[in-house]
Design a protein around this motif. Structure first.
Motif: not given
Ligand SMILES: Nc1ncnc2c1ncn2[C@@H]1O[C@H](COP(=O)(O)OP(=O)(O)OP(=O)(O)O)[C@@H](O)[C@H]1O
Ligand SMILES: [Mg+2]
Lengths: 239, 256
Positions: B4-7, B22-30, B196-208
């Motif tokens: 993961p790029i972010v854990r 209250k205790g977040i576990d989360l993996d974000i892949k590249p 931007i999302a289509k270009e791919g390489e960057m991980a994105m986190v979107l609150v929406t």
């Protein structure tokens, strides 16, 4: 009663004007000192240790609540006999320190108000872009905080300019002192003192205009009314 | 399995007595696109502000590209990270804010350039060129010399995106970037994010709150409720076919 005499006026003029360099130089020196030292107060106040910022506030309050003349006398007459740090300073240096420190406390407040006016979002954007503390202050915060304070700083310059004759009490020979000398020599105070008043007018009035121009120019660089950050935009809450 | 790029590891965050996460576990892949949805006050903004180092977690660890964000090693012990460490990890992260937070005293070109020049120490000419290209890409190539106050909300938000993108972060955070905009300006901003999302390489986190948009671009959707990840999965699972009852109620509000 004595009549106004243009002869006396033109006789006194060259002599009084000789002091202009000292008076103007002292003004500039005091103001520069106050501008720089003002940052000292501003940054000391931002130290996130309660006792430090409280102490600084108290010192600033003390300096502001004491007449500048008393401070001038203290630095000139009493400071040399202060243990350890005490030393004798020239009247000109004393005047720079005395008036400069006095006005720096006001200028520190002006800076603080400018910095407080910066939206929280600007700090956060600077952090998100990974700015160092130094670069954040020099490129993001101060360039926004200072321009709106220019009219206030200008006002203090003019107020300070009018306090400069206080320096004559510790022997700085500016235009006021020279006018007084002339008066004493010729038993004639009306014309020389009028010259002093005129010189102050001639210098401070254009300064006021210049400051106004500067203010306009600074404001034109960006629209200050525009909210720069996280203030909500009134209409158009897109769902 | 890619690393993961972010854990997030058991991340807990309180403001005073209020426990917000209250205790977040989360993996974000590249390159993964993660949408975060949930009711107001559920902690969505807080989650991404922790990663941008705008808030510090009360406990738990955040690992970015193998490095612990808030802790560093010193004499064999893990201690609180100093600014130098934070800054080195932070350079992988970029953020776009709800209210743009553009620098009003700079032109939009300068807005994009300033961090390249002052933070990344990139040559001014190159920074200028890269920024101009990025602004061109978000459709503002004609407005380089304008000030933020002269732009519409949608344009401002596109500048804000260009400003973050030009730094080439590995993870980009978007906090409700369309919710301060007039409804007719939302589309142009979403369009840019989609590109931007289509270009791919960057991980994105979107609150929406844009459910259709999340459905469209996200690889993973998190439903945050009361400071915990109450549901997560593909957009199909979470948004199109929700099983959790609170999630169903929450989504109901967006269906008309
Ligand atoms: N700096 C802070 N100090 C105190 N409480 C805070 C702070 N920031 C957030 N909170 C509280 O934490 C909770 C979660 O906030 P957060 O902004 O993360 O929610 P959110 O899910 O983003 O909500 P919204 O959809 O309204 O933006 C809220 O109850 C909020 O009041
Ligand atoms: Mg939020």
């Amino acid at each position: 009663m004595k009549k106004w005499s243009w002869d006396t006026f033109f006789d006194a003029f060259p002599m009084v004007v000789q002091g202009l360099g000292i008076t103007a130089g002292l003004t500039v020196a005091c103001f520069l000192f106050a501008l720089i030292f003002g940052f000292f107060w501003t940054f000391m106040q931002r130290i996130p240790i309660k006792s430090v910022s409280w102490l600084i506030r108290w010192i600033m309050e003390f300096i502001r609540s004491t007449p500048p003349l008393v401070q001038l006398f203290f630095i000139y007459y009493a400071f040399p006999s202060v243990p350890v740090i005490g030393m004798t300073l020239s009247p000109f240096t004393c005047a720079i320190l005395g008036l400069g420190i006095h006005f720096s406390t006001y200028i520190g407040e002006v800076y603080r108000s400018g910095i407080d006016g910066i939206d929280e979002g600007q700090w956060e954007a600077a952090k998100a872009l990974n700015f160092s503390t130094r670069k954040k202050w020099s490129t993001i915060i101060l360039p926004q905080a200072i321009p709106p304070t220019i009219p206030m700083l200008g006002n203090y310059l003019i107020i300070m300019f009018k306090e400069i004759p206080l320096a004559s009490t510790i022997g700085v020979v500016g235009i006021l002192q020279l006018a007084k000398n002339y008066g004493a020599q010729h038993f004639n105070y009306l014309e020389p003192l009028t010259i002093v008043a005129l010189l102050f007018l001639v210098l401070s009035y254009p300064s006021a205009i210049l400051i106004g121009k500067l203010e306009k120019k600074m404001n034109r660089r960006f629209d200050k009314k525009e909210p720069s950050g996280s203030k909500p935009i009134p209409e158009g809450k897109g769902a | 399995m890619t690393e993961p790029i972010v854990r997030y590891q058991n991340i807990q965050k309180s403001f005073g007595d209020v426990e917000v996460l209250k205790g977040i576990d989360l993996d974000i892949k590249p390159a993964e696109k993660v949408a975060v949805i949930g009711p107001s006050g559920s902690g969505k903004t807080t989650i991404i502000r922790l990663l941008m180092t705008l808030e510090e977690p009360t406990s738990g660890d955040i690992i970015v590209d193998g490095k612990n964000l808030w802790k560093m090693e010193k004499n064999g012990k893990m201690v609180q990270a100093n600014e130098k460490h934070l800054s080195s990890v932070r350079s992988d992260i970029g953020m776009v804010f709800q209210h743009f937070n553009l620098f009003p005293h700079m032109t939009i070109l300068e807005n994009c350039m300033t961090a390249l020049v002052n933070v990344k120490k990139i040559d001014k000419q190159e920074a200028k060129q890269r920024s101009a290209e990025m602004l061109e890409k978000v459709g503002l190539g004609e407005k380089l010399e304008m000030y933020p106050s002269q732009l519409s909300g949608g344009q401002k938000q596109r500048v804000a995106m260009a400003r973050a993108l030009v730094m080439r972060p590995k993870v980009m955070l978007f906090d409700e970037v369309t919710s301060a905009l007039d409804p007719e300006l939302v589309g142009e901003v979403l369009e840019v994010i989609r590109d931007i999302a289509k270009e791919g390489e960057m991980a994105m986190v979107l609150v929406t709150h844009e459910m259709d948009f999340a459905l469209d671009i996200a690889d993973k959707v998190l439903f945050l409720d009361n400071g915990v990840i109450a549901e997560q999965g593909t957009p199909q699972e979470v948004i199109a076919n929700p099983e959790n009852e609170r999630l169903q109620n929450f989504l109901q509000r967006f269906n008309n």
